[in-house]
Design a protein around this motif. Structure first.
Motif, PDB file in Angstrom:
ATOM      1  N   SER A  14       0.804  -1.224   0.000  1.00 54.17           N
ATOM      2  CA  SER A  14       0.000   0.000   0.000  1.00 54.17           C
ATOM      3  C   SER A  14       0.837   1.275   0.000  1.00 54.17           C
ATOM      4  O   SER A  14       0.283   2.369  -0.081  1.00 54.17           O
ATOM      5  CB  SER A  14      -0.926   0.009   1.216  1.00 54.17           C
ATOM      6  OG  SER A  14      -1.791  -1.107   1.176  1.00 54.17           O
ATOM      7  N   ARG A  15       2.132   1.154   0.098  1.00 55.18           N
ATOM      8  CA  ARG A  15       3.003   2.342   0.140  1.00 55.18           C
ATOM      9  C   ARG A  15       2.993   3.066  -1.204  1.00 55.18           C
ATOM     10  O   ARG A  15       2.777   2.446  -2.236  1.00 55.18           O
ATOM     11  CB  ARG A  15       4.419   1.947   0.520  1.00 55.18           C
ATOM     12  CG  ARG A  15       4.522   1.505   1.960  1.00 55.18           C
ATOM     13  CD  ARG A  15       5.933   1.059   2.308  1.00 55.18           C
ATOM     14  NE  ARG A  15       6.021   0.765   3.721  1.00 55.18           N
ATOM     15  CZ  ARG A  15       6.435   1.639   4.643  1.00 55.18           C
ATOM     16  NH1 ARG A  15       6.810   2.839   4.278  1.00 55.18           N
ATOM     17  NH2 ARG A  15       6.468   1.301   5.904  1.00 55.18           N
ATOM     18  N   PRO A  16       3.257   4.365  -1.186  1.00 58.58           N
ATOM     19  CA  PRO A  16       3.249   5.132  -2.436  1.00 58.58           C
ATOM     20  C   PRO A  16       4.422   4.760  -3.343  1.00 58.58           C
ATOM     21  O   PRO A  16       5.473   4.330  -2.872  1.00 58.58           O
ATOM     22  CB  PRO A  16       3.352   6.584  -1.968  1.00 58.58           C
ATOM     23  CG  PRO A  16       3.940   6.526  -0.602  1.00 58.58           C
ATOM     24  CD  PRO A  16       3.522   5.209  -0.021  1.00 58.58           C
ATOM     25  N   THR A  17       4.241   4.963  -4.625  1.00 58.97           N
ATOM     26  CA  THR A  17       5.302   4.741  -5.597  1.00 58.97           C
ATOM     27  C   THR A  17       6.501   5.600  -5.218  1.00 58.97           C
ATOM     28  O   THR A  17       6.350   6.759  -4.852  1.00 58.97           O
ATOM     29  CB  THR A  17       4.810   5.108  -7.012  1.00 58.97           C
ATOM     30  OG1 THR A  17       3.669   4.307  -7.302  1.00 58.97           O
ATOM     31  CG2 THR A  17       5.872   4.868  -8.054  1.00 58.97           C
ATOM     32  N   GLY A  18       7.673   5.013  -5.293  1.00 59.11           N
ATOM     33  CA  GLY A  18       8.895   5.730  -4.942  1.00 59.11           C
ATOM     34  C   GLY A  18       9.375   5.438  -3.537  1.00 59.11           C
ATOM     35  O   GLY A  18      10.532   5.676  -3.213  1.00 59.11           O
ATOM     36  N   ASP A  19       8.498   4.923  -2.687  1.00 63.10           N
ATOM     37  CA  ASP A  19       8.898   4.552  -1.334  1.00 63.10           C
ATOM     38  C   ASP A  19       9.804   3.329  -1.433  1.00 63.10           C
ATOM     39  O   ASP A  19       9.437   2.333  -2.045  1.00 63.10           O
ATOM     40  CB  ASP A  19       7.655   4.225  -0.502  1.00 63.10           C
ATOM     41  CG  ASP A  19       7.955   3.971   0.965  1.00 63.10           C
ATOM     42  OD1 ASP A  19       8.917   3.236   1.264  1.00 63.10           O
ATOM     43  OD2 ASP A  19       7.207   4.476   1.813  1.00 63.10           O
ATOM     44  N   PRO A  20      10.998   3.365  -0.855  1.00 58.95           N
ATOM     45  CA  PRO A  20      11.917   2.233  -0.985  1.00 58.95           C
ATOM     46  C   PRO A  20      11.419   0.945  -0.332  1.00 58.95           C
ATOM     47  O   PRO A  20      11.926  -0.137  -0.636  1.00 58.95           O
ATOM     48  CB  PRO A  20      13.203   2.732  -0.314  1.00 58.95           C
ATOM     49  CG  PRO A  20      12.780   3.862   0.559  1.00 58.95           C
ATOM     50  CD  PRO A  20      11.557   4.458  -0.073  1.00 58.95           C
ATOM     51  N   LEU A  21      10.423   1.036   0.519  1.00 56.45           N
ATOM     52  CA  LEU A  21       9.880  -0.157   1.169  1.00 56.45           C
ATOM     53  C   LEU A  21       8.663  -0.732   0.439  1.00 56.45           C
ATOM     54  O   LEU A  21       8.103  -1.734   0.856  1.00 56.45           O
ATOM     55  CB  LEU A  21       9.514   0.154   2.625  1.00 56.45           C
ATOM     56  CG  LEU A  21      10.681   0.583   3.522  1.00 56.45           C
ATOM     57  CD1 LEU A  21      10.182   0.928   4.912  1.00 56.45           C
ATOM     58  CD2 LEU A  21      11.757  -0.480   3.573  1.00 56.45           C
ATOM     59  N   LYS A  22       8.245  -0.092  -0.642  1.00 55.60           N
ATOM     60  CA  LYS A  22       7.077  -0.564  -1.409  1.00 55.60           C
ATOM     61  C   LYS A  22       7.384  -1.912  -2.037  1.00 55.60           C
ATOM     62  O   LYS A  22       8.469  -2.155  -2.544  1.00 55.60           O
ATOM     63  CB  LYS A  22       6.713   0.429  -2.501  1.00 55.60           C
ATOM     64  CG  LYS A  22       5.480  -0.024  -3.290  1.00 55.60           C
ATOM     65  CD  LYS A  22       4.956   1.087  -4.143  1.00 55.60           C
ATOM     66  CE  LYS A  22       3.726   0.698  -4.899  1.00 55.60           C
ATOM     67  NZ  LYS A  22       2.581   0.350  -4.082  1.00 55.60           N
TER      68      LYS A  22
END
Length: 116
Positions: free
Chosen positions: A82-90
């Protein structure tokens, strides 16, 4: 009168030219029936997560190869997908699940994490 027709025509063209994908216009929350692991969630996990979350994968320390493993990690899975695009944990790395796939997984948790 000519100006009115021009304004109406312009408005129609502007509305008609809006570009949206199927995913954006489809009802992402309409998953009417009970979501189960084997029928709904496992195919998503197998297609998008198993390459890393199984023996030999870069995330083999946290395998998701069966119902119990996915069920026990569901909060972490939902958090990561569910993390946003670009988040390194996505997750998945280098990609993204579709909104409908995320809805299926979150509904599975809400429905009680049924296996079958």
């Amino acid at each position: 009168m000519k100006k009115l027709m021009y304004l109406i025509s312009s408005a129609v063209v502007l509305v008609a030219c809006e570009s949206r994908t199927y995913e954006e216009i489809s009802d992402k929350t309409a998953v009417a029936e009970l979501v189960t692991y084997n029928k709904d969630v496992k195919p998503i996990i197998d297609a998008n997560c198993i390459s890393c979350h199984s023996a030999g994968g870069s995330a083999s320390f946290q395998p998701w190869t069966n119902y119990s493993q996915v069920k026990n990690n569901i909060d972490n899975i939902i958090n990561r997908i569910s993390r946003p695009t670009g988040d390194p944990l996505k997750m998945p790395q280098g990609g993204s699940l579709s909104p409908s796939q995320i809805t299926i997984i979150t509904k599975w948790k809400a429905d009680g994490l049924s296996e079958n």
